[in-house]
Design an enzyme around this catalytic site. Sequence first.
Site, PDB file in Angstrom:
ATOM      1  N   HIS A  74      11.917   9.091  18.502  1.00 18.14           N
ATOM      2  CA  HIS A  74      10.887   9.606  17.581  1.00 18.14           C
ATOM      3  C   HIS A  74       9.535   8.957  17.891  1.00 18.14           C
ATOM      4  O   HIS A  74       8.507   9.635  17.930  1.00 18.14           O
ATOM      5  CB  HIS A  74      11.229   9.267  16.121  1.00 18.14           C
ATOM      6  CG  HIS A  74      12.451   9.935  15.577  1.00 18.14           C
ATOM      7  ND1 HIS A  74      13.481   9.236  14.979  1.00 18.14           N
ATOM      8  CD2 HIS A  74      12.808  11.243  15.522  1.00 18.14           C
ATOM      9  CE1 HIS A  74      14.411  10.088  14.577  1.00 18.14           C
ATOM     10  NE2 HIS A  74      14.032  11.309  14.900  1.00 18.14           N
TER      11      HIS A  74
ATOM     12  N   SER B 140      19.411   9.852  15.745  1.00 13.95           N
ATOM     13  CA  SER B 140      19.651   9.014  14.563  1.00 13.95           C
ATOM     14  C   SER B 140      21.145   8.967  14.254  1.00 13.95           C
ATOM     15  O   SER B 140      21.689   7.923  13.889  1.00 13.95           O
ATOM     16  CB  SER B 140      18.913   9.580  13.346  1.00 13.95           C
ATOM     17  OG  SER B 140      17.534   9.596  13.569  1.00 13.95           O
TER      18      SER B 140
ATOM     19  N   ARG C  94      15.083  17.199  23.296  1.00 12.93           N
ATOM     20  CA  ARG C  94      15.703  16.219  24.192  1.00 12.93           C
ATOM     21  C   ARG C  94      16.483  16.899  25.305  1.00 12.93           C
ATOM     22  O   ARG C  94      16.476  16.461  26.440  1.00 12.93           O
ATOM     23  CB  ARG C  94      16.670  15.318  23.405  1.00 12.93           C
ATOM     24  CG  ARG C  94      15.979  14.347  22.497  1.00 12.93           C
ATOM     25  CD  ARG C  94      16.938  13.760  21.520  1.00 12.93           C
ATOM     26  NE  ARG C  94      17.528  14.812  20.709  1.00 12.93           N
ATOM     27  CZ  ARG C  94      18.209  14.614  19.598  1.00 12.93           C
ATOM     28  NH1 ARG C  94      18.443  13.398  19.186  1.00 12.93           N
ATOM     29  NH2 ARG C  94      18.692  15.623  18.908  1.00 12.93           N
TER      30      ARG C  94
ATOM     31  N   LYS D 141      21.156  16.031   1.961  1.00 16.19           N
ATOM     32  CA  LYS D 141      21.553  15.584   3.310  1.00 16.19           C
ATOM     33  C   LYS D 141      22.247  14.220   3.266  1.00 16.19           C
ATOM     34  O   LYS D 141      22.690  13.724   4.278  1.00 16.19           O
ATOM     35  CB  LYS D 141      20.323  15.531   4.225  1.00 16.19           C
ATOM     36  CG  LYS D 141      20.032  16.851   4.924  1.00 16.19           C
ATOM     37  CD  LYS D 141      19.239  16.640   6.211  1.00 16.19           C
ATOM     38  CE  LYS D 141      19.090  17.917   7.019  1.00 16.19           C
ATOM     39  NZ  LYS D 141      18.292  17.716   8.237  1.00 16.19           N
TER      40      LYS D 141
HETATM   41  O1  PNS Z   1      15.181  15.438  11.719  1.00 19.26           O
HETATM   42  P1  PNS Z   1      15.754  16.781  11.336  1.00 19.26           P
HETATM   43  O2  PNS Z   1      16.836  16.593  10.273  1.00 19.26           O
HETATM   44  O3  PNS Z   1      16.232  17.572  12.525  1.00 19.26           O
HETATM   45  O4  PNS Z   1      14.549  17.626  10.665  1.00 19.26           O
HETATM   46  C1  PNS Z   1      14.795  18.908  10.135  1.00 19.26           C
HETATM   47  C2  PNS Z   1      13.573  19.413   9.345  1.00 19.26           C
HETATM   48  C3  PNS Z   1      13.143  18.413   8.302  1.00 19.26           C
HETATM   49  C4  PNS Z   1      12.431  19.664  10.297  1.00 19.26           C
HETATM   50  C5  PNS Z   1      13.987  20.760   8.674  1.00 19.26           C
HETATM   51  O5  PNS Z   1      15.202  20.579   7.998  1.00 19.26           O
HETATM   52  C6  PNS Z   1      12.968  21.304   7.698  1.00 19.26           C
HETATM   53  O6  PNS Z   1      11.900  21.702   8.092  1.00 19.26           O
HETATM   54  N1  PNS Z   1      13.304  21.304   6.396  1.00 19.26           N
HETATM   55  C7  PNS Z   1      12.414  21.772   5.349  1.00 19.26           C
HETATM   56  C8  PNS Z   1      12.886  23.084   4.708  1.00 19.26           C
HETATM   57  C9  PNS Z   1      12.371  24.281   5.476  1.00 19.26           C
HETATM   58  O7  PNS Z   1      11.190  24.493   5.654  1.00 19.26           O
HETATM   59  N2  PNS Z   1      13.333  25.079   5.975  1.00 19.26           N
HETATM   60  C10 PNS Z   1      13.041  26.224   6.802  1.00 19.26           C
HETATM   61  C11 PNS Z   1      12.685  25.788   8.205  1.00 19.26           C
HETATM   62  S1  PNS Z   1      13.220  26.902   9.382  1.00 19.26           S
END
Ligand code: PNS
Length: 164
Positions: free
Chosen positions: A19, A130, A92, A43
């Site tokens: 990150h 993570s 990645r 989560k």
């Molecule tokens: O580190 P992560 O868990 O891969 O991040 C995922 C994240 C936070 C980017 C994604 O879950 C997100 O954007 N959540 C917010 C809800 C939302 O907007 N959902 C629609 C996105 S397609």
Amino acid sequence: MPEVVAVYPGSFDPVTFGHLDIIERGSRIFPRVVVAILRNPQKRPLLPLARRRQLLRAAVRPWPNVEVDAFSGLLVDYARSRGAGVLVRGLRAVSDFEYEFQMALMNRRLDGSIETVFMMPREDFAYVSSGLVKEVAALGGDISGLVPPAVARALARTLRRGSR
Ligand code: PNS
């Protein structure tokens, strides 16, 4: 052109050197980068939001144009509220691609004015996630070199407490 604000969203449970590599790259391209931690108790994160935020804040101190915040709800709504025109995500490996592609297109459908930009981390971090860091730490493996020392300590403390 107005100053571009980029949002780098994620769970950051915990933040890894992968990150931080993306954050550093973003900070060199965009005038302002907002690292946005998803506030989503569903989560069931290992580290509470306040701890993740504290660890991230300490880790991004070298880059003055980077700030740390938290958000809930739709990412595009949050990005708009911050005046951000760009979402940054790290890629990645090919295995990341499908999920990231879906998210980028869904976000574009929700708000066509916000662009997703993918960045590749340094090869050394291509396998770091993570989830794996938590698994290795929980099983007593060495995670130094994958996360900042303060993160390794926070994980060790939390895992110790959990196993009592
Ligand atoms: O580190 P992560 O868990 O891969 O991040 C995922 C994240 C936070 C980017 C994604 O879950 C997100 O954007 N959540 C917010 C809800 C939302 O907007 N959902 C629609 C996105 S397609």
